[in-house]
Design an enzyme around this catalytic site. Structure first.
Site: not given
Lengths: 272, 240
Positions: B31, B38-40
């Site tokens: 992201f 935790q999104h990247t």
């Protein structure tokens, strides 16, 4: 439903066929003529024999230990045999040995080497049957160790949510590989693990072939009519280790401490 | 993850072809923009080495459609990784049936001085760097593999034969990066074409921080790519 004499003899023959096949594979393994991991289910024949023969070949089934399924489903003997030693008289395509037997033609969708890995796949088969509008039923076999895997819970959740035609047959022999059940969970009975989902379930003596046959048959009939899912927990006992040649089986002298009275193996007691 | 790595991709081979697993696993990744640790993550390369799994990473709107169409038609498991930030961008998309074949890289920009291979969101970073380099008289060739598996090494080798210099860009951490795989292939199969060592611009081996300047520190950007090109051209020192 009650077993008539002919049916009873048939089940006995199936159990003995499984036992003889597996003992032979075990012999070959100990003589180093079979390559790779071999997991036997000696002592647990009652579960496979009591359920698999009832399935028509249109019933997709998967199991985590494959060899009993093949002799009990009446797939060609060479299917199981040839694959067990990997050499076989016919050249067999695919990277298969005993952990990965597959015979789609006879409805046997495959065995997996991953504990419980087949459970979500069976859910998929059941969903496919429902979407296709057939009376196909998915049957999945697994041990009590697989019940603690997260995806078992996910499968039961979705199966009950959507009311899918899935029969989960658990061979509870009290061991997950080398770990006794009491060492990895507080819940002794698998049927208690799934209680919150309120699916129809029963715990039977896996060595009582009549009990297995009756309950499985009841579930199969109901599933074909749109019912499901079901869980059949079969209490049983393994006479060998997790895999042939493992430390537990080679060192074992006394019966394992499962807290369960050791009974005669189902094949012997059924013969008596 | 067992179903994705151990069950789905294996059963066709293990069953001798009795079973096919026609499935597309679509997942957002990488992201940035402050969505933190935790999104990247960029983990497409983790799937690259799983036998039986195909991995596609579109970087344009047209490829998003074309690769998805091909993925659906493929009878095998395909991991379709789409970068979250790219979903906010627009581009020309052909109407009607549009299929992008797997294993065919796209040359986004032609040039003779250096080859830059970039994936997903970093393709635009590479193009931005290429513009900057062009103003310094350096013409970069930017290649977008589009599919990590199957990987179009042929196009990459041809470009390296032409330019002799290679910079690889990937948002993933260094040790789980497609660029490291490509570097290995080029070093093994096109070594004699290289005039300089290969330089990689990847994410650092770190969890992406929440803080904006720290996030920028960890991830690839145009400036880092320009510096890497200058390194392979010999006009800037190579950092230790």
């Amino acid at each position: 439903m009650t077993l008539n004499g002919e049916q009873a003899l048939g089940l006995l023959a199936t159990m003995w066929r499984i036992r003889l096949f597996e003992e032979r594979v075990g012999q070959l393994k100990r003589a180093d003529e079979v390559f790779g991991l071999i997991h036997l289910s000696v002592g647990q024949e009652g579960v496979a024999a009591g359920s698999a023969p009832s399935c028509a070949t249109t019933t997709p089934s998967t199991r985590a230990t494959a060899r009993t399924a093949t002799p009990s489903r009446r797939a060609p003997r060479s299917t199981g045999h040839g694959r067990a030693d990997g050499q076989g008289r016919r050249a067999l395509p695919g990277a298969r040995r005993s952990m990965h037997l597959v015979d789609v033609e006879h409805g046997f969708m495959g065995a997996t080497g991953v504990v419980g890995g087949n459970i979500p796949i069976a859910l998929g088969s059941a969903l496919a049957a429902r979407l296709a509008g057939t009376d196909s039923v998915a049957v999945v076999f697994f041990g009590d160790g697989a019940v603690q895997a997260g995806h078992f819970n996910e499968t039961v959740n979705l199966a009950t949510l959507w009311g899918l035609p899935l029969i989960m047959v658990c061979e509870n022999n009290g061991f997950a590989e080398f770990t006794p059940r009491s060492a990895h969970t507080n819940v002794e009975r698998v049927s208690d693990v799934v209680a919150p989902y309120e699916l129809e379930r029963e715990t039977v003596d896996g060595n009582d072939i009549t009990a297995v046959w009756k309950t499985f048959g009841k579930y199969l009939k109901a599933a074909r009519k749109g019912g499901g899912p079901f869980l059949l927990e079969c209490l049983t006992h393994r006479l060998r280790g997790h895999y042939e040649g493992d430390p537990a089986s080679t060192a074992r002298r006394s019966p394992p401490r499962t807290g369960r009275r050791r009974t005669r193996s189902c094949a012997s007691s059924a013969t008596a | 993850m067992d179903q994705v790595i151990n069950e789905g991709p294996r059963f066709r081979a293990m069953s001798g072809g009795q079973v096919t697993v026609p499935i597309v696993l679509k997942a957002g990744y990488g992201f940035t923009a402050g969505w933190a640790g935790q999104h990247t993550g960029t983990i497409g390369a983790l799937f690259m080495g799983v036998p039986g799994l195909k991995v596609v990473v579109p970087s344009t709107a047209a490829d998003a459609k074309g690769l998805m169409a091909t993925a659906i038609r493929d009878d095998n498991p395909v991991v379709y990784m789409h970068h979250y930030l790219l979903t906010l961008e627009h581009g020309e998309v052909p109407d009607g049936e549009h299929l992008v074949p797997f294993g065919e890289a796209a040359i986004r920009r032609e040039g003779g001085d250096v080859t830059i291979v970039a994936t997903g969101w970093t393709v635009d970073r590479a193009l931005g760097a290429a513009e900057q380099l062009a103003s310094e008289g350096v013409e970069a060739e930017v290649i977008d593999p589009r599919t990590l598996n199957p990987l179009d090494t042929k196009t990459i080798f041809e470009s390296v034969e032409k330019t002799g210099r290679l910079v690889l860009v990937d948002q993933a951490t260094r040790h789980a990066s497609a660029s490291t795989v490509i570097a290995g292939e080029v070093a093994e199969h096109a070594f004699s074409a290289l005039k300089a060592p290969i330089v990689q611009v990847t994410g650092l081996d770190a969890t992406i921080p929440y803080s904006e300047p720290l996030e920028a520190y960890v991830l690839p950007n145009d400036e880092k790519i320009v510096t890497a090109v200058q390194q392979v051209l010999g006009s800037a020192p190579v950092t230790a």
